[in-house]
Write a protein that holds these residues in place. Structure first.
Motif: not given
Length: 334
Positions: A216, A226-227, A230, A263, A265
């Protein structure tokens, strides 16, 4: 009967606060609503035996199972590992009659490097509320009560808090409750060097606390991760239309502009709980115009303006503004 019931409630609240301030690691229970009981457990990974810890984790998973439409959470407290639960402070709300868990918050205490020293930061953590229990006014208990307890126990000294979210309702609550919050759509919001130091330290060493993977990214200007989904928190990812909205549309628009929901965020918010934040919390939770509200506000103002600065200045064992302790931490008196 009403007088007797009121007296019992007052006695219960007094006992709660005495236990809260007297215990090294809190394990408290209080009836916060007519039909609900709230339990606050500090560092359950170190204070509970295997059976009690397993029961607590089962309650947390039960709430999560009723909250998430699909997917499992695998990070932090849901792992059941003592290490993760040792740094957590769990606030669990249950039905007072049946004992069924309906909501929880999992705070985490992080030690973050700042100016060559270690700064304690309270991460507001994951909050989940059973869909059947929403609308019962639990946000004040889940977000504010435990943080207020820690603030009072530490001598009413300002404490840094962090929050990671993509939910406008939560982002707005943090902005309206705590002080010096960044990022925020409020015009007075500013990023200080302390904000930046703490954010860098959190992203460098504490991603696992809020389930963000190493891949990230982090925008240091906007404090946007961001991202973000995960690192075990994938099941929490929402579309903007799914995320609960704040009553003030300024926060909804802010999240829509700053975050890419496709995405995945998140905002990383940093702020402080101080006397001003405590006053805002009390005024929101205690009905305005009531005698308790008046007394609480007067007491907070008196502490803020007159008593606390003097007490903090006289304490030569703790940092106060630009003043440093007379002796380094842990050094014995001559």
């Amino acid at each position: 009967m009403n007088v007797v019931a009121a007296a019992k409630r007052i006695t219960g609240h007094v006992g709660f606060w005495l236990r809260a301030l007297g215990q090294e690691a809190m394990d408290l229970s209080l009836r916060t609503h007519a039909d609900l009981r709230t339990r606050i457990v500090e560092s359950p990974g170190t204070t509970l035996d295997d059976t009690a810890l397993a029961a607590l984790v089962a309650d947390l998973r039960a709430v999560a199972g009723n909250t998430l439409p699909a997917g499992d959470l695998t990070y932090g407290i849901f792992s059941g590992q003592r290490e993760a639960l040792a740094r957590a402070i769990i606030t669990l709300v249950s039905d007072a009659t049946t004992g069924r868990p309906i909501a929880f918050n999992a705070l985490a205490v992080m030690q973050v490097a700042r100016d060559g020293e270690t700064q304690q930061v309270i991460h507001l953590g994951l909050v989940m509320v059973d869909p059947d229990a929403r609308g019962k006014g639990l946000s004040g208990v889940l977000y504010g009560l435990t943080t207020l307890l820690l603030f009072i126990r530490d001598g009413l000294r300002p404490k840094w808090i962090s929050n990671v979210t993509q939910v406008p309702a939560v982002a707005g609550m943090v902005c309206e409750t705590f002080s010096d919050v960044y990022p925020s759509p409020q015009p007075e919001a500013r990023q200080s060097f302390t904000h930046l130091q703490l954010a860098r330290g959190i992203m460098r060493a504490h991603r696992a606390v809020f389930g963000v993977g190493d891949e990230a990214g982090f925008d240091e200007t906007r404090f946007v991760i961001t991202n973000a989904y995960t690192g075990g928190s994938d099941a929490l990812k929402k579309r903007f239309d799914e995320a609960p909205k704040h009553r003030d549309d300024i926060y909804n628009g802010f999240c829509a502009r700053e975050l890419d929901y496709d995405r995945g965020d998140d905002l990383l918010q940093l702020g402080r709980i101080d006397m001003a934040a405590a006053r805002r919390y009390l005024l929101r939770e205690i009905p305005s115009g009531s005698l308790p509200a008046l007394l609480a506000t007067s007491a907070v103002l008196a502490l803020q303006r007159m008593i606390l600065p003097l007490l903090h200045w006289l304490d030569d064992s703790r940092t106060f503004g630009i003043l440093r302790p007379r002796r380094p931490s842990g050094e014995a008196a001559p």
